[in-house]
Structure formats: structure tokens, C-alpha cells
Design a protein around this motif. Structure first.
Motif, PDB file in Angstrom:
ATOM      1  N   GLN A  57       0.797  -1.227   0.000  1.00 42.77           N
ATOM      2  CA  GLN A  57       0.000   0.000   0.000  1.00 42.77           C
ATOM      3  C   GLN A  57       0.829   1.276   0.000  1.00 42.77           C
ATOM      4  O   GLN A  57       0.328   2.349  -0.336  1.00 42.77           O
ATOM      5  CB  GLN A  57      -0.935  -0.009   1.220  1.00 42.77           C
ATOM      6  N   LYS A  58       2.118   1.175   0.379  1.00 41.29           N
ATOM      7  CA  LYS A  58       2.934   2.383   0.452  1.00 41.29           C
ATOM      8  C   LYS A  58       3.947   2.493  -0.677  1.00 41.29           C
ATOM      9  O   LYS A  58       4.597   3.518  -0.829  1.00 41.29           O
ATOM     10  CB  LYS A  58       3.680   2.431   1.791  1.00 41.29           C
ATOM     11  N   GLY A  59       4.114   1.426  -1.446  1.00 40.24           N
ATOM     12  CA  GLY A  59       5.165   1.439  -2.453  1.00 40.24           C
ATOM     13  C   GLY A  59       4.684   1.069  -3.839  1.00 40.24           C
ATOM     14  O   GLY A  59       3.486   0.926  -4.098  1.00 40.24           O
ATOM     15  N   ASN A  60       5.644   0.875  -4.741  1.00 43.82           N
ATOM     16  CA  ASN A  60       5.349   0.562  -6.134  1.00 43.82           C
ATOM     17  C   ASN A  60       5.586  -0.918  -6.413  1.00 43.82           C
ATOM     18  O   ASN A  60       6.404  -1.570  -5.766  1.00 43.82           O
ATOM     19  CB  ASN A  60       6.254   1.375  -7.065  1.00 43.82           C
ATOM     20  N   ILE A  61       4.921  -1.404  -7.436  1.00 44.27           N
ATOM     21  CA  ILE A  61       5.220  -2.709  -8.030  1.00 44.27           C
ATOM     22  C   ILE A  61       5.720  -2.401  -9.428  1.00 44.27           C
ATOM     23  O   ILE A  61       4.950  -1.965 -10.299  1.00 44.27           O
ATOM     24  CB  ILE A  61       3.983  -3.625  -8.075  1.00 44.27           C
ATOM     25  N   ILE A  62       7.010  -2.585  -9.645  1.00 43.38           N
ATOM     26  CA  ILE A  62       7.612  -2.209 -10.929  1.00 43.38           C
ATOM     27  C   ILE A  62       8.385  -3.399 -11.482  1.00 43.38           C
ATOM     28  O   ILE A  62       9.235  -3.976 -10.801  1.00 43.38           O
ATOM     29  CB  ILE A  62       8.571  -1.016 -10.769  1.00 43.38           C
ATOM     30  N   GLY A  63       8.088  -3.756 -12.737  1.00 44.32           N
ATOM     31  CA  GLY A  63       8.813  -4.824 -13.412  1.00 44.32           C
ATOM     32  C   GLY A  63       8.460  -6.192 -12.861  1.00 44.32           C
ATOM     33  O   GLY A  63       7.729  -6.349 -11.883  1.00 44.32           O
ATOM     34  N   GLY A  64       8.956  -7.219 -13.523  1.00 40.25           N
ATOM     35  CA  GLY A  64       8.733  -8.585 -13.061  1.00 40.25           C
ATOM     36  C   GLY A  64       7.296  -9.030 -13.214  1.00 40.25           C
ATOM     37  O   GLY A  64       6.525  -8.467 -14.002  1.00 40.25           O
ATOM     38  N   ALA A  65       6.927 -10.068 -12.449  1.00 38.62           N
ATOM     39  CA  ALA A  65       5.582 -10.623 -12.532  1.00 38.62           C
ATOM     40  C   ALA A  65       5.100 -10.946 -11.134  1.00 38.62           C
ATOM     41  O   ALA A  65       5.829 -11.481 -10.304  1.00 38.62           O
ATOM     42  CB  ALA A  65       5.567 -11.877 -13.392  1.00 38.62           C
ATOM     43  N   LEU A  66       3.837 -10.638 -10.870  1.00 44.11           N
ATOM     44  CA  LEU A  66       3.234 -10.893  -9.568  1.00 44.11           C
ATOM     45  C   LEU A  66       1.946 -11.673  -9.787  1.00 44.11           C
ATOM     46  O   LEU A  66       1.000 -11.185 -10.407  1.00 44.11           O
ATOM     47  CB  LEU A  66       2.953  -9.573  -8.857  1.00 44.11           C
ATOM     48  N   SER A  67       1.931 -12.933  -9.260  1.00 47.19           N
ATOM     49  CA  SER A  67       0.751 -13.793  -9.382  1.00 47.19           C
ATOM     50  C   SER A  67       0.063 -13.869  -8.033  1.00 47.19           C
ATOM     51  O   SER A  67       0.717 -14.091  -7.004  1.00 47.19           O
ATOM     52  CB  SER A  67       1.147 -15.202  -9.828  1.00 47.19           C
ATOM     53  N   ALA A  68      -1.267 -13.705  -8.031  1.00 47.83           N
ATOM     54  CA  ALA A  68      -2.024 -13.745  -6.781  1.00 47.83           C
ATOM     55  C   ALA A  68      -3.308 -14.538  -6.973  1.00 47.83           C
ATOM     56  O   ALA A  68      -3.870 -14.595  -8.074  1.00 47.83           O
ATOM     57  CB  ALA A  68      -2.326 -12.342  -6.287  1.00 47.83           C
ATOM     58  N   GLY A  69      -3.761 -15.143  -5.870  1.00 47.95           N
ATOM     59  CA  GLY A  69      -4.972 -15.943  -5.950  1.00 47.95           C
ATOM     60  C   GLY A  69      -6.226 -15.164  -5.635  1.00 47.95           C
ATOM     61  O   GLY A  69      -7.309 -15.512  -6.109  1.00 47.95           O
ATOM     62  N   LYS A  70      -6.110 -14.077  -4.821  1.00 45.37           N
ATOM     63  CA  LYS A  70      -7.317 -13.375  -4.384  1.00 45.37           C
ATOM     64  C   LYS A  70      -7.312 -11.891  -4.730  1.00 45.37           C
ATOM     65  O   LYS A  70      -8.212 -11.414  -5.420  1.00 45.37           O
ATOM     66  CB  LYS A  70      -7.510 -13.574  -2.883  1.00 45.37           C
ATOM     67  N   SER A  71      -6.331 -11.160  -4.236  1.00 46.11           N
ATOM     68  CA  SER A  71      -6.341  -9.718  -4.525  1.00 46.11           C
ATOM     69  C   SER A  71      -4.935  -9.143  -4.429  1.00 46.11           C
ATOM     70  O   SER A  71      -4.055  -9.725  -3.790  1.00 46.11           O
ATOM     71  CB  SER A  71      -7.258  -8.967  -3.546  1.00 46.11           C
TER      72      SER A  71
END
Length: 457
Positions: free
Chosen positions: A296-310
Motif C-alpha cells: 500500500q505504500k510502495g510501487n510494483i515495478i517490473g517482473g511478474a506478480l501472481s495472486a490468488g485473491k487480490s
């Protein structure tokens, strides 16, 4: 008695355990025969009442002239003091590592561990001992053995019925003074080094420092690291907490059957069976989370993020349009492997089809009169068998793979600031590439279409 006193001299040891007879030097005349009873009476008169040796008496009464003096005529019974009680350990307390062909030079010690219900040790009672006797018949009391002074400490129980100690929980086995105890937590008070080496423990591991490149930390419980993780491996059966972050250099890996709480992830790999909490940013990393992701406080930059719910983040992507993948319901790493295996399977099936056609054409010709054709047919059969074996192996691997980590239909993406262009959002097999920057939005899969809503929260 007087006659024998003129002939023999009695010598008794200071501890009254041995009596000997010797001839007196002034007696030179021939000694007449002596009866057994006379000798026994002579010994009784000299208070030799216990341990009389019948063999010596027989020699004195029958072969007196052939005896070499002095001769032992009585021996007392030595006292046998009781043996102390002992504790026989069944569990291994040693920290030694087996250095076989698979030994890693960073494996410098093993942590003595036990599992719940495991027998640790058996207690054996002391013995009473056996009385002794001096040659004058005095009883020598035996000192009984002392019981082993051992007590059940933390997480250890003692069962009277079999006089054994058992583990009440999993953990590190230790002996402190008279206590046997099990510590569910193994602590390292500094940065991991060759002093400690790799760690593998059935409980919780706490490290008050960093985990440098190349080290491996495994725990059946939780792992708590009050420092940073470099290009190392951290695996937990519970949760993982890292106060600083993971600077993985594309190799560092954190896997937890439960949740991961961490300061940041930079060029790392994170796998969580439940949720992932990141205080700051996730940069150029590959993460797989079966539950929720909170950044909630930072960035998601590059790569891949897999999630099951949210997934909930402040920003996703950046103004430089760095490609960033957000995937719901599917583990990208497994999906990639699955796709590669499917391609391999199709390739092998095509090869088998071509080999089948080749075999049929060869069989239509007169191979009996053509040695080259017979050799070609043998090669075709050999290639067929090898290809078929490879196909069976690939099919088996595909059957074991399961890339699903949740339902894309119930998943959601929440962006509390910006999601930038060139971010790829996928809900299962449905994909959407963000063309323009979006601010304060929520994304869902609705009727097989990825829909963007404004976030009014």
C-alpha cells in the motif's frame, strides 16, 4: 593349637581380607601329618572364620612337604558398591555434520532436534550393591548407587511407567545442568556466517542480522530475520518476517507455507501460501501468492506478480512504461513451464507421426534383400522407442502440474494511486494491457472481460 603355633605363623592383611600361613624358621624337624580338622580349628583360634580355602587345607593335610610357603588359606569377600543410576539418551545431541559427497561447505553444524512424542532418554535405577565380608566374618556394608539427577524441563515430560523422557513439542534439544529441555526457537544473535552456516530446524528460527548470499535457512515453523536477505534461500513451514528486505540479485528466494511480511523485494523470488505484506516496493521480482498482496505504500515495478485473491498497491508500473505483469488465478512460473511442456509434447507427437510414416514406407519395400533398409528400420524403431519414452515423461510432468492458485472470477486489483501504461493485467487466460495511465482504480473480471472501475473508497 600349641603344636601348630610352633609350626606355623599366621599373617593377616591390614584390611583383613587375606590370611596366609608360613613356617617358622626355627622349625627344622620333620612335621608329622596334620588333619583337616586340626587346621580348621587352628584357623578358628586365630579368628579366621570366613572365606577359608578348602584347597589349601587339603594341601596342608596331605602334601605339607611339597607346599611352597607362604600359602593363602582364606580370602574375604570384596564389597560391591551399588552402581549409580544412569540416563541413556536415545536422541542425538551432537552437532556434527555428515560430510559426504553431497556436503555443502556452508553446512557447518546440525541443530539437535526432536519431534513431538519422540522418546528422548530412558532412566535406569541405581543398584543396591552386595555386602562384603572380612576373614573374621565381619560384614562390610555396600554403599547403594546414587540416582541420576535429571529432570524434565521445558516441553519435556517424564513417564513413570517406562521411566522415560518424551518430547512434548518439536524443537531444539538441549541439556542444561540437570534439566532436559526443548527450545521451540533457535536464535542466532548476529549476521549468519560460517560460524553458524546453513540452518535447518524443526521449530522457529530467529536471526538478529542478515542472511548473506549463498546461505540457506529452513524451518518447519516461522523464520524471523531482523536484517536483510541477499541472494540466499529462506524456506519456512510457517511465516517469514524480514525487517529490511530481499535484495535477491535474481537468485534470492523466500518461500513460506503461510504469509510473508517484508520491507521490500528487489530482484527476488517470493512464494507465499497465504498473504504477502510489503511495506515499501516490489521491484523487478517474481512473486507467487495464493492469498492477498498488500503493497500500500510502495510501487510494483517490473517482473511478474501472481495472486490468488487480490492485490492492493499504491502504484503499479512507472512513468518509463516498464513492463510489469499482474496475474490472477494462475502461477505464472508454473504456467510458463506448462506451456513449454505442451510445446515439447506437440513436438514429440509430430516426431512420432513422422517416424510412423517412415516405418510404414520401409515395410512396404523388400527389406529382406536390402541390408541398408533393414538397418534404417532398426534405427527407426530405436528412435520411435526413445521418442515415445520422452513423450510419456512429458505427459507425466504435465499431469503433476497445477498452475491454478485461485479463482480469477473473485479476484480484484486495487490501485490507490497510478497504474501506468505497459502494465499487463491478466485474470486467468484473459489479458489486458494498460494503454493509458489510470488513477485510483479497481479492476475485476466481469463476463470474461477485464473491467476498470473508479475507486471511491
Amino acid at each position: 593349637m600349641g603344636q601348630l603355633d610352633d609350626i606355623f605363623q599366621v599373617t593377616i592383611s591390614k584390611d583383613k581380607m587375606v590370611a596366609q600361613l608360613d613356617t617358622k624358621e626355627q622349625i627344622e624337624r620333620e612335621i608329622s601329618s596334620i588333619s583337616d580338622e586340626e587346621i580348621r580349628q587352628f584357623l578358628r583360634d586365630h579368628r579366621i572364620l570366613y572365606g577359608v580355602m578348602e584347597e589349601s587345607i587339603s594341601q596342608l593335610s596331605s602334601n605339607l612337604s611339597e607346599i611352597t610357603f607362604p600359602i593363602t588359606v582364606a580370602k574375604g569377600k570384596q564389597v560391591k558398591h551399588g552402581k549409580d543410576g544412569v540416563l541413556q539418551y536415545i536422541s542425538d545431541f551432537t552437532t556434527d555434520i555428515v560430510r559426504d559427497c553431497n556436503w555443502n561447505f556452508r553446512d557447518v553444524m546440525r541443530i539437535p532436534t526432536v519431534r513431538k512424542g519422540e522418546k528422548i532418554a530412558e532412566l535406569y535405577d541405581p543398584s543396591e550393591g552386595e555386602y562384603g565380608y572380612t576373614i573374621d566374618g565381619t560384614k562390610i556394608a555396600a554403599r547403594p548407587g546414587r540416582p541420576a539427577v535429571v529432570k524434565a524441563g521445558k516441553n519435556v515430560v517424564y513417564r513413570e511407567e517406562d521411566q522415560s523422557f518424551y518430547a512434548a513439542s518439536e524443537g531444539q534439544l538441549s541439556k542444561v545442568d540437570k534439566w532436559i529441555q526443548i527450545q521451540p526457537v533457535f536464535e542466532v544473535e548476529e549476521t549468519l556466517s560460517m560460524k553458524n552456516g546453513n540452518l535447518d530446524f524443526v521449530g522457529t528460527i530467529i536471526i538478529h542480522g542478515d542472511v548473506p548470499t549463498g546461505y540457506t535457512v529452513k524451518a518447519k515453523g516461522d523464520v524471523k530475520i531482523f536484517g536483510m536477505v541477499e541472494a540466499a534461500t529462506v524456506i519456512a513451514g510457517g511465516s517469514v518476517y524480514v525487517s529490511e528486505g530481499l535484495a535477491g540479485q535474481a537468485k534470492g528466494t523466500i518461500k513460506a507455507d503461510e504469509s510473508i511480511k517484508i520491507g521490500y523485494i528487489n530482484q527476488g523470488i517470493a512464494v507465499a501460501g497465504q498473504d504477502l505484506y510489503v511495506e515499501n516496493s516490489i521491484l523487478h521480482s517474481n512473486c507467487t501468492v495464493k492469498g492477498h498482496v498488500f503493497c500500500q505504500k510502495g510501487n510494483i515495478i517490473g517482473g511478474a506478480l501472481s495472486a490468488g485473491k487480490s492485490i492492493e498497491a499504491k502504484d503499479i508500473g512507472n512513468r518509463l512504461s516498464t513492463e510489469t505483469e499482474i496475474i490472477f488465478g494462475v502461477d505464472k512460473s508454473i504456467e510458463t513451464k506448462e506451456r513449454q511442456l505442451q510445446e515439447k509434447k506437440k513436438e514429440l507427437e509430430d516426431t512420432l507421426s513422422k517416424l510412423r510414416i517412415l516405418g510404414e514406407k520401409i515395410k512396404q519395400r523388400d527389406i529382406e534383400q536390402n541390408p541398408k533398409l533393414r538397418i534404417t528400420l532398426l534405427r527407426q524403431k530405436n528412435s520411435w522407442n526413445k521418442t515415445n519414452e520422452q513423450l510419456e515423461e512429458v505427459t507425466l510432468q504435465l499431469d503433476k502440474l497445477n498452475s491454478s492458485i485461485g479463482s480469477e472470477h473473485y479476484a480484484e486489483l486495487i490501485v490507490r494511486n497510478y497504474i501506468f501504461s505497459n502494465v499487463i493485467v491478466a485474470f486467468g487466460k484473459y489479458r489486458r494491457i494498460i494503454k493509458d495511465n489510470q488513477h485510483f482504480v479497481k479492476m475485476h473480471l466481469v463476463d470474461n472481460e477485464i473491467v476498470i472501475y473508479p475507486l471511491f473508497e
